[in-house]
Design an enzyme around this catalytic site. Structure first.
Site, PDB file in Angstrom:
ATOM      1  N   HIS A  54      50.246  41.763  49.192  1.00 56.85           N
ATOM      2  CA  HIS A  54      48.968  41.669  49.909  1.00 56.85           C
ATOM      3  C   HIS A  54      48.392  40.267  49.738  1.00 56.85           C
ATOM      4  CE1 HIS A  54      47.866  42.914  45.824  1.00 56.85           C
ATOM      5  NE2 HIS A  54      46.592  42.632  46.050  1.00 56.85           N
ATOM      6  N   HIS A  56      45.612  38.908  48.553  1.00 55.87           N
ATOM      7  CA  HIS A  56      44.729  38.435  47.489  1.00 55.87           C
ATOM      8  C   HIS A  56      45.342  37.245  46.764  1.00 55.87           C
ATOM      9  CE1 HIS A  56      42.393  42.509  47.166  1.00 55.87           C
ATOM     10  NE2 HIS A  56      41.991  41.757  48.180  1.00 55.87           N
ATOM     11  N   HIS A 110      43.970  49.442  49.226  1.00 53.78           N
ATOM     12  CA  HIS A 110      43.481  48.339  48.391  1.00 53.78           C
ATOM     13  C   HIS A 110      43.136  47.158  49.297  1.00 53.78           C
ATOM     14  CE1 HIS A 110      43.000  45.896  44.818  1.00 53.78           C
ATOM     15  NE2 HIS A 110      43.806  44.985  45.345  1.00 53.78           N
ATOM     16  N   ASP A 134      49.244  46.402  44.171  1.00 53.58           N
ATOM     17  CA  ASP A 134      48.014  46.988  43.659  1.00 53.58           C
ATOM     18  C   ASP A 134      47.742  48.361  44.274  1.00 53.58           C
ATOM     19  OD1 ASP A 134      47.790  44.691  42.212  1.00 53.58           O
ATOM     20  OD2 ASP A 134      45.881  44.048  43.055  1.00 53.58           O
TER      21      ASP A 134
END
Length: 282
Positions: A54, A56, A110, A134
């Site tokens: 992802h 992040h 998430h 996550d």
């Protein structure tokens, strides 16, 4: 298929997956390029691709630098917010890197573009591996930043929970001790939780990773995979699995770390008024 567990930042994991016959490798969540390149050099492998779970920063921030240093590097992910993305993948899509097979498993919640990666080698006696980012942790699950309890329930029960039970789980963060302390609060009589927590504390004391676990183990102590258990439902006061999961996540979000004891010297300084000038309002 060899998996190198690489601890980075405060509590993150990135991974280097090596095809041992060709010495080609894949990186999962390449957050710290310098550290990754050190491991690549030490292992004497060639990095062929980066798989990002992802967008992040603590999972994807190294992509641009790696792409500059390694022209032609392939970067896979499911979210346009992922830096240096070259291949956008979709749920169920399968990739091949030599003998390493990868199935992309879309698990939005998430983040809205979260992708897990399930890896195996045909005709290998080794258990398959899940890189769960996550979404699924050892003893826990990710926060619902961009999604819902309904989505996470689908992720855990229909997508990840149906994988082979011997699947090794490589997650995105080292938060096992904290997760299991919460799991023990949820199920104080669960002996498996107690045993796993004692083991995780010892690993933590020795500064050793608690990954991988296995999917089979997770079903024994991870409350987010145990939403139909009577004890978990009793803790949440709910019976509908999605509502149990929603309540669990809310309780986990409010499960604070124990307050640290104040530093004795600092308390003396307060007593003596040494901090007074800094605390006065201007």
């Amino acid at each position: 298929m060899k998996v190198k567990v690489i601890s980075v930042l405060e509590d993150n994991y990135m991974y280097l997956v090596i095809e041992e016959s060709t010495r080609h490798a894949l990186a999962v969540d390449a957050a710290v390029p310098k550290r990754l390149l050190q491991i690549i050099k030490k292992e004497d492998v060639v990095l062929k691709a980066v798989l990002t779970t992802h967008h992040h920063w603590d999972h994807a921030r190294g992509n641009e630098e790696l792409a500059q240093l390694l022209p032609g590097l392939q970067v896979f992910g499911a979210d346009e917010r992922i830096g240096a993305l070259t291949h956008r993948v979709s749920h169920g899509q399968e990739l091949s890197f030599g003998t390493i097979r990868v199935r992309c498993l879309f698990t939005p919640c998430h983040t809205s573009g979260h992708m897990c990666y399930f890896m195996w080698e045909d005709d290998s006696p080794d258990a398959p591996a899940l890189f769960s980012g996550d979404t699924l942790f050892v003893g826990g699950c990710g926060q619902f930043f961009e999604g819902t309890a309904e989505q996470m329930h689908t992720n855990l029960t229909q997508i990840l929970g149906t994988l082979p039970k011997d699947t090794k789980v490589f997650c995105g963060h080292e938060c096992t001790v904290r997760n299991l302390k919460f799991a023990l609060k949820v199920e104080p009589e669960n002996e498996v939780v107690k045993e796993k927590l004692a083991w995780a504390k010892q690993r933590d004391d020795e500064d050793l990773p608690t990954v991988p676990s296995t999917l089979q183990e997770e079903f024994l102590y991870n409350p987010f995979l145990r939403v139909t258990e009577e004890a978990v439902q009793r803790f949440t006061g709910r019976t509908d699995p999605v509502e149990v999961l929603r309540a669990l996540r809310s309780h986990r979000d409010n499960f604070k770390k124990p307050k640290e004891r104040p530093n004795p010297q600092a308390m003396l300084a307060f007593d003596w008024g040494l901090f007074g000038p800094f605390l006065e309002k201007k």
